[in-house]
Design a protein around this motif. Structure first.
Motif, PDB file in Angstrom:
ATOM      1  N   ASP A  95      50.332  58.615 -41.663  1.00 54.85           N
ATOM      2  CA  ASP A  95      49.174  58.904 -42.509  1.00 54.85           C
ATOM      3  C   ASP A  95      48.016  59.288 -41.592  1.00 54.85           C
ATOM      4  N   ILE A  96      47.613  60.550 -41.654  1.00 55.49           N
ATOM      5  CA  ILE A  96      46.475  61.024 -40.865  1.00 55.49           C
ATOM      6  C   ILE A  96      45.207  60.596 -41.611  1.00 55.49           C
ATOM      7  N   LYS A  97      44.536  59.566 -41.119  1.00 56.24           N
ATOM      8  CA  LYS A  97      43.518  58.891 -41.911  1.00 56.24           C
ATOM      9  C   LYS A  97      42.181  59.618 -41.988  1.00 56.24           C
ATOM     10  N   VAL A  98      41.895  60.498 -41.038  1.00 60.23           N
ATOM     11  CA  VAL A  98      40.610  61.197 -41.062  1.00 60.23           C
ATOM     12  C   VAL A  98      40.833  62.696 -40.873  1.00 60.23           C
ATOM     13  N   ASN A  99      39.926  63.465 -41.428  1.00 63.84           N
ATOM     14  CA  ASN A  99      39.997  64.922 -41.333  1.00 63.84           C
ATOM     15  C   ASN A  99      39.420  65.349 -39.989  1.00 63.84           C
ATOM     16  N   ASN A 100      40.268  65.276 -38.977  1.00 67.50           N
ATOM     17  CA  ASN A 100      39.828  65.545 -37.609  1.00 67.50           C
ATOM     18  C   ASN A 100      40.829  66.491 -36.955  1.00 67.50           C
ATOM     19  N   ASN A 101      40.361  67.656 -36.584  1.00 63.38           N
ATOM     20  CA  ASN A 101      41.257  68.679 -36.016  1.00 63.38           C
ATOM     21  C   ASN A 101      41.921  68.224 -34.723  1.00 63.38           C
ATOM     22  N   VAL A 102      41.175  67.481 -33.908  1.00 60.03           N
ATOM     23  CA  VAL A 102      41.730  67.014 -32.633  1.00 60.03           C
ATOM     24  C   VAL A 102      42.850  66.007 -32.896  1.00 60.03           C
ATOM     25  N   LEU A 103      42.626  65.114 -33.857  1.00 56.97           N
ATOM     26  CA  LEU A 103      43.646  64.122 -34.206  1.00 56.97           C
ATOM     27  C   LEU A 103      44.925  64.807 -34.667  1.00 56.97           C
ATOM     28  N   ILE A 104      44.796  65.768 -35.554  1.00 56.83           N
ATOM     29  CA  ILE A 104      45.966  66.474 -36.075  1.00 56.83           C
ATOM     30  C   ILE A 104      46.709  67.192 -34.948  1.00 56.83           C
ATOM     31  N   LYS A 105      45.960  67.845 -34.071  1.00 50.99           N
ATOM     32  CA  LYS A 105      46.569  68.562 -32.950  1.00 50.99           C
ATOM     33  C   LYS A 105      47.278  67.594 -32.000  1.00 50.99           C
ATOM     34  N   LYS A 106      46.641  66.467 -31.717  1.00 48.77           N
ATOM     35  CA  LYS A 106      47.221  65.489 -30.796  1.00 48.77           C
ATOM     36  C   LYS A 106      48.494  64.867 -31.373  1.00 48.77           C
ATOM     37  N   VAL A 107      48.484  64.556 -32.661  1.00 51.06           N
ATOM     38  CA  VAL A 107      49.680  63.992 -33.288  1.00 51.06           C
ATOM     39  C   VAL A 107      50.815  65.000 -33.237  1.00 51.06           C
ATOM     40  N   SER A 108      50.515  66.260 -33.536  1.00 48.18           N
ATOM     41  CA  SER A 108      51.537  67.304 -33.475  1.00 48.18           C
ATOM     42  C   SER A 108      52.111  67.428 -32.068  1.00 48.18           C
ATOM     43  N   GLU A 109      51.247  67.374 -31.066  1.00 47.28           N
ATOM     44  CA  GLU A 109      51.707  67.468 -29.681  1.00 47.28           C
ATOM     45  C   GLU A 109      52.629  66.307 -29.323  1.00 47.28           C
ATOM     46  N   LEU A 110      52.293  65.115 -29.789  1.00 48.54           N
ATOM     47  CA  LEU A 110      53.128  63.945 -29.507  1.00 48.54           C
ATOM     48  C   LEU A 110      54.484  64.059 -30.200  1.00 48.54           C
ATOM     49  N   VAL A 111      54.476  64.532 -31.443  1.00 50.30           N
ATOM     50  CA  VAL A 111      55.733  64.701 -32.176  1.00 50.30           C
ATOM     51  C   VAL A 111      56.634  65.688 -31.443  1.00 50.30           C
ATOM     52  N   LYS A 112      56.057  66.784 -30.969  1.00 47.55           N
ATOM     53  CA  LYS A 112      56.845  67.776 -30.232  1.00 47.55           C
ATOM     54  C   LYS A 112      57.299  67.245 -28.876  1.00 47.55           C
ATOM     55  N   ARG A 113      56.424  66.515 -28.199  1.00 46.40           N
ATOM     56  CA  ARG A 113      56.767  65.985 -26.878  1.00 46.40           C
ATOM     57  C   ARG A 113      57.965  65.042 -26.948  1.00 46.40           C
ATOM     58  N   TYR A 114      58.008  64.251 -28.016  1.00 45.07           N
ATOM     59  CA  TYR A 114      59.101  63.285 -28.170  1.00 45.07           C
ATOM     60  C   TYR A 114      60.223  63.817 -29.064  1.00 45.07           C
ATOM     61  N   ASN A 115      60.173  65.123 -29.346  1.00 47.65           N
ATOM     62  CA  ASN A 115      61.239  65.793 -30.108  1.00 47.65           C
ATOM     63  C   ASN A 115      61.525  65.072 -31.419  1.00 47.65           C
ATOM     64  N   ARG A 116      60.474  64.890 -32.240  1.00 47.29           N
ATOM     65  CA  ARG A 116      60.590  64.083 -33.448  1.00 47.29           C
ATOM     66  C   ARG A 116      60.326  64.876 -34.734  1.00 47.29           C
ATOM     67  N   GLU A 117      60.329  66.184 -34.674  1.00 47.38           N
ATOM     68  CA  GLU A 117      60.078  66.942 -35.909  1.00 47.38           C
ATOM     69  C   GLU A 117      61.066  66.583 -37.013  1.00 47.38           C
ATOM     70  N   HIS A 118      62.301  66.248 -36.627  1.00 51.90           N
ATOM     71  CA  HIS A 118      63.343  65.945 -37.605  1.00 51.90           C
ATOM     72  C   HIS A 118      63.306  64.483 -38.054  1.00 51.90           C
ATOM     73  N   LEU A 119      62.404  63.685 -37.459  1.00 52.45           N
ATOM     74  CA  LEU A 119      62.329  62.265 -37.794  1.00 52.45           C
ATOM     75  C   LEU A 119      60.927  61.833 -38.215  1.00 52.45           C
ATOM     76  N   THR A 120      60.087  62.800 -38.544  1.00 49.60           N
ATOM     77  CA  THR A 120      58.692  62.489 -38.846  1.00 49.60           C
ATOM     78  C   THR A 120      58.247  63.194 -40.121  1.00 49.60           C
ATOM     79  N   VAL A 121      57.417  62.519 -40.876  1.00 48.69           N
ATOM     80  CA  VAL A 121      56.721  63.136 -42.010  1.00 48.69           C
ATOM     81  C   VAL A 121      55.264  62.744 -41.883  1.00 48.69           C
ATOM     82  N   TRP A 122      54.350  63.673 -42.203  1.00 51.19           N
ATOM     83  CA  TRP A 122      52.933  63.345 -42.061  1.00 51.19           C
ATOM     84  C   TRP A 122      52.131  63.931 -43.198  1.00 51.19           C
ATOM     85  N   GLY A 123      50.874  63.468 -43.310  1.00 48.71           N
ATOM     86  CA  GLY A 123      50.000  63.961 -44.362  1.00 48.71           C
ATOM     87  C   GLY A 123      48.953  62.936 -44.731  1.00 48.71           C
TER      88      GLY A 123
END
Length: 289
Positions: free
Chosen positions: A151-179
């Motif tokens: 759950d992305i709790k605040v409307n923050n572009n940096v937060l969204i970008k950082k979470v996406s980077e972490l998901v990609k870094r740990y190869n978790r696109e197939h194991l993650t849902v967000w919003g």
């Protein structure tokens, strides 16, 4: 109205209803079935906040140990741009310190209190010895094969970008849902990384309900993959029934009637699965079409 006009009107309406029913039952006749990323029947809300201090590593470890299928957690970003797992932006409730996460560096964050009220259960507290606010990357590292609902709790572009980077870094696109319930946040999530499945925002939930009750739902493509909504009856667990007015109880009953529809969550086709989030505060459904 002439009999001929009435005949055409009834024929059109009947054809529409039959088509709508068939497409609701067999959606792949019109839509390509989405790839099933994962199936989760048991989801631990904030890591199972009724059994441990919410959103802590101890809570997540306990949830995985007892066999949860998915961890649900909340994210914020610190002053030094570290993605942390916490439900509240302001830490007064959880730590006793009236400060915002975004105003502090990660090393400056205060520890959780030893006991916390469970916000979705009346007169219920959780406690634990692990009182440290964890980083999202720690959770990814500790549970590489566990699906996680973010759950992305605040409307923050940096937060969204950082979470996406972490998901990609740990190869978790197939194991993650967000919003988030906020439509703008979900839109930003999708634009940032469309490979990560997204949740329905509140605006989209209302749209889906409108489409469902008018019979238009089978004709509309859906890009979201998880339908997450508050269960209205949870309000009865938060308040004393005798303190609620008749109109409030009626609104809860009506909301339950409209939202908790088996036909909406479990249409009569084999692709549909029902997923319940821990402690029954939300209903989460995977959408495969």
């Amino acid at each position: 109205m002439s009999s001929t006009a009435a005949f055409y009107l009834l024929s059109t309406l009947g054809g529409y209803l039959v088509t709508s029913f068939l497409l609701l039952k067999y959606p792949t006749l019109l839509h390509q079935r989405k790839k099933q990323r994962f199936l989760s029947k048991h989801i631990s809300h904030r890591g199972g906040a009724g059994e441990n201090l919410e959103n802590t590593m101890a809570a997540f470890q306990h949830a995985v140990k007892i066999g949860t299928d998915m961890l649900e957690l909340d994210c914020h970003i610190t002053k030094d741009e570290q993605v942390v797992v916490s439900h509240d932006e302001n830490l007064k409730r959880a730590t006793g310190v009236n400060v915002n996460i975004s105003d502090l560096k990660y090393c400056e964050l205060p520890p959780y209190l030893g006991k916390l009220d469970v916000s979705f259960q009346r007169a219920c507290q959780c406690e634990g010895k692990d009182n440290r606010i964890p980083l999202l990357k720690e959770v990814f590292e500790a549970f590489p094969n566990t699906p996680i609902n973010i759950d992305i709790k605040v409307n923050n572009n940096v937060l969204i970008k950082k979470v996406s980077e972490l998901v990609k870094r740990y190869n978790r696109e197939h194991l993650t849902v967000w919003g988030n319930a906020n439509y703008e946040i979900v839109e930003k999530c999708y634009k940032e990384n469309s490979d990560i499945p997204i949740l329905f925002s509140l605006q989209r939930v209302l749209l889906i309900l409108g489409l469902f009750f008018t019979g238009l739902l089978p004709f509309v493509p859906i890009r979201e993959q998880f339908f997450e909504i508050p269960m209205p009856s949870i309000i009865l667990k938060l308040k004393e029934p005798h303190t609620m007015s008749r109109s409030q109880k009626f609104l809860i009953w009506l909301s339950d009637l409209l939202l908790m529809r088996k036909a909406l969550f479990e249409p009569p086709h084999p692709a549909s699965k029902r997923n319940f989030e821990g402690h029954c505060s939300y209903l989460v459904v995977s959408c495969y079409f």
